[in-house]
Design an enzyme around this catalytic site. Structure first.
Site, mmCIF file in Angstrom:
data_model
loop_
_atom_site.group_PDB
_atom_site.id
_atom_site.type_symbol
_atom_site.label_atom_id
_atom_site.label_comp_id
_atom_site.label_asym_id
_atom_site.label_seq_id
_atom_site.Cartn_x
_atom_site.Cartn_y
_atom_site.Cartn_z
ATOM 1 C CG ASP A 172 1.614 -44.258 48.664
ATOM 2 O OD1 ASP A 172 1.662 -43.455 49.604
ATOM 3 O OD2 ASP A 172 2.626 -44.652 48.039
ATOM 4 C CD GLU B 266 0.689 -39.284 48.873
ATOM 5 O OE1 GLU B 266 1.473 -38.621 49.558
ATOM 6 O OE2 GLU B 266 1.047 -40.285 48.219
HETATM 7 C C1 NOJ Z 1 3.384 -41.231 50.369
HETATM 8 C C2 NOJ Z 1 3.341 -41.767 51.764
HETATM 9 O O1 NOJ Z 1 2.467 -40.973 52.533
HETATM 10 C C3 NOJ Z 1 4.761 -41.739 52.275
HETATM 11 O O2 NOJ Z 1 4.815 -42.013 53.652
HETATM 12 C C4 NOJ Z 1 5.581 -42.714 51.457
HETATM 13 O O3 NOJ Z 1 6.943 -42.614 51.843
HETATM 14 C C5 NOJ Z 1 5.484 -42.430 49.958
HETATM 15 N N1 NOJ Z 1 4.135 -42.138 49.525
HETATM 16 C C6 NOJ Z 1 5.965 -43.609 49.148
HETATM 17 O O4 NOJ Z 1 5.044 -44.668 49.245
#
Ligand code: NOJ
Ligand code: CA
Length: 482
Positions: free
Chosen positions: A193, A255
């Protein structure tokens, strides 16, 4: 990609299915999806033909960000089950040839994580008020005052999510332990993430005003600044190397919310990074061709068109284009990610009343629709978010139905193994996106006029019955040809 990963590479052309655990399958009638529920639905994934599943966070969490505020990185939230339930899920998945990815959230923790009090030096602090102009992704300043100590802490997202300081070796070591804890239990990889937020400017300099477009959509006040110091620090390799070191050959999917041209630092250590330019591209032949060509360079793209953060495909594009999008996604080389429910063309729902997510993402997170029944076969109780339209759209309703989205996805996944080689674009009529993969041709008419097929061929799969007739592609229709 590391040499070791290149050998393993089970994921090279894998279809990964994203499960949002709260909304997948409830097993005990409390209205909340859970791990035994996921296990009970593994046969759906097997039937669909996917190679792996990715579980959005399953950890204990106060739910300020629906699980992305982690209070214990090596635990399971009680409403989702126990570690033993997760062990069972992993074993049952493996028994069906399915790999399991967890969501690793390294950039921040929940403010209720014990680390915040026990190891305050693992976080980023300022003594006398915000030291710079950084803003949080969901709006407002990225600094909040800790009532207990009077000091200010950094948070890239909600104030309930203090950022960790990855320059501190103890933080890197702690995450190494987290990763090893899970790989020892059989986890095959991680979706990592917000990894571009993990390392920021060592001297906390101000972000300058944005002078050119960022390249991906951003919330308005967040987009007013160029986030050159608050994100994507040149020293990110320090953090990434630590993750890779602990993960060994496990798959690491980043991500990284950056345009394709800025992903290279990340895929030096991670295996792949999500292609967000692809997700956000206008659904037009020329734009899609350009973003695919750029992202495919270096083979480090994880293809994705939808997840729990953005409007669902069928809402964003409409139903016919959603079928075209499915065909495009599932015919690309490299790992592809599908979001639960996209295989039945689920649309956004109304969200919670009152809203649950403060950033407005409830509509993309409604429960999975298994059966044409009031609670969709998701729960026997009161669902935590209402069902959207299970009578119109469900797995049971589409299974075996010719021309359904579900059968289209299944056919595309089954044929995927026959698609070989890179994407070779071919010239085609306006609005037609066409490319070869070995002996197959993908031809998608994204416009409202019938168009000639770019090459002669027999349709093996069509996005709708009769997509191809007399060497012509119907409007908003596509085919995989041999
Ligand atoms: C990306 C995640 O997909 C999202 O849902 C989240 O709010 C943010 N990162 C923070 O962790
Ligand atoms: Ca439950």
């Amino acid at each position: 990609m590391t040499a070791a990963a290149a050998d393993a590479a089970w994921w090279a052309d894998a279809v990964v299915y994203q499960i949002y655990p709260r909304s997948f399958q409830d097993s005990n009638g409390d209205g909340i999806g859970d791990l035994p529920g996921v296990t009970s639905r593994l046969d759906h994934l097997r039937w669909l033909g996917v190679d792996a599943l990715w579980l959005s966070p399953i950890y204990p969490s106060p739910l300020a960000d629906l699980g992305y505020d982690v209070a214990d990185h090596t635990g399971v939230a009680p409403e989702y089950g126990t570690l033993a339930d997760l062990d069972e899920l992993i074993a049952e998945a493996h028994a069906r040839g399915l790999r399991v990815l967890l969501d690793l959230v390294p950039s921040h923790t929940s403010i209720e994580h014990p680390w915040f009090r026990v190891h305050p030096d693992w976080y980023v602090w300022a003594d006398d008020g915000p030291p710079n102009n950084w803003v949080a992704s969901f709006g407002g300043p990225a600094w909040s005052r800790d009532e207990l100590t009077g000091r200010w802490y950094l948070h890239s997202f909600y104030p309930e999510q203090p950022d960790l300081d990855w320059r501190n070796p103890a933080v890197r070591a702690a995450f190494g332990e987290v990763i090893r804890f899970w790989t020892a239990r059989g986890v095959d990889g991680f979706r990592v993430d917000a990894i571009d937020r993990v390392m920021k400017d060592a001297t906390l300099r101000d972000d300058p005003p944005a002078s050119e477009p960022f390249g991906l959509p951003l919330p308005e006040d967040y987009g007013a600044l160029a986030h050159v110091h608050s994100t994507d620090d040149p020293e990110i390799g320090l953090a990434l190397a630590a993750l890779r070191d602990a993960a060994g050959d496990a798959l690491l999917v980043g991500e990284v919310y950056l345009p394709t041209a800025r992903l290279h630092r990340y895929v030096e250590h991670l295996d792949v990074a999500f292609a967000f330019e692809f997700l956000h591209a206008p659904f037009e032949a020329q734009r899609l061709r350009a973003v695919i060509a750029e992202a495919a360079t270096g083979s480090a793209a994880a293809w994705v068109l939808s997840n729990h953060d953005f409007p669902r495909l069928a809402t964003r594009l409409g139903e016919e284009r959603a079928a075209l999008a499915g065909m495009l996604l599932l015919t690309l080389p490299g790992p592809v990610f599908i979001y639960q429910g996209d295989e039945i063309g689920m649309t956004d729902g109304p969200g919670g009343d009152p809203p649950i997510d403060r950033a407005g993402r409830d509509p993309h997170r409604h429960p999975m629709q298994w059966e044409p029944a009031a609670t969709g076969g998701f729960t026997t109780g009161e669902p935590w978010l209402p069902l959207t339209d299970p009578m119109q759209r469900s797995v049971g309703g589409q299974r075996g139905a010719e021309g359904s989205m579900l059968e289209l996805y299944r056919a595309l996944i089954a044929t995927r193994a026959e698609l070989t080689g890179p994407v070779e674009f071919i010239e085609a009529a306006p609005d037609v996106l066409a490319f070869r993969r070995g002996r197959h041709t993908v031809a998608l008419n994204l416009g409202f006029e019938p168009r000639p097929l770019p090459v002669a061929g027999t349709p093996e799969i069509e996005t709708e019955i009769g997509a191809v007739a007399d060497d012509t592609l119907s409007p908003l229709a596509g085919a995989l040809l041999v």
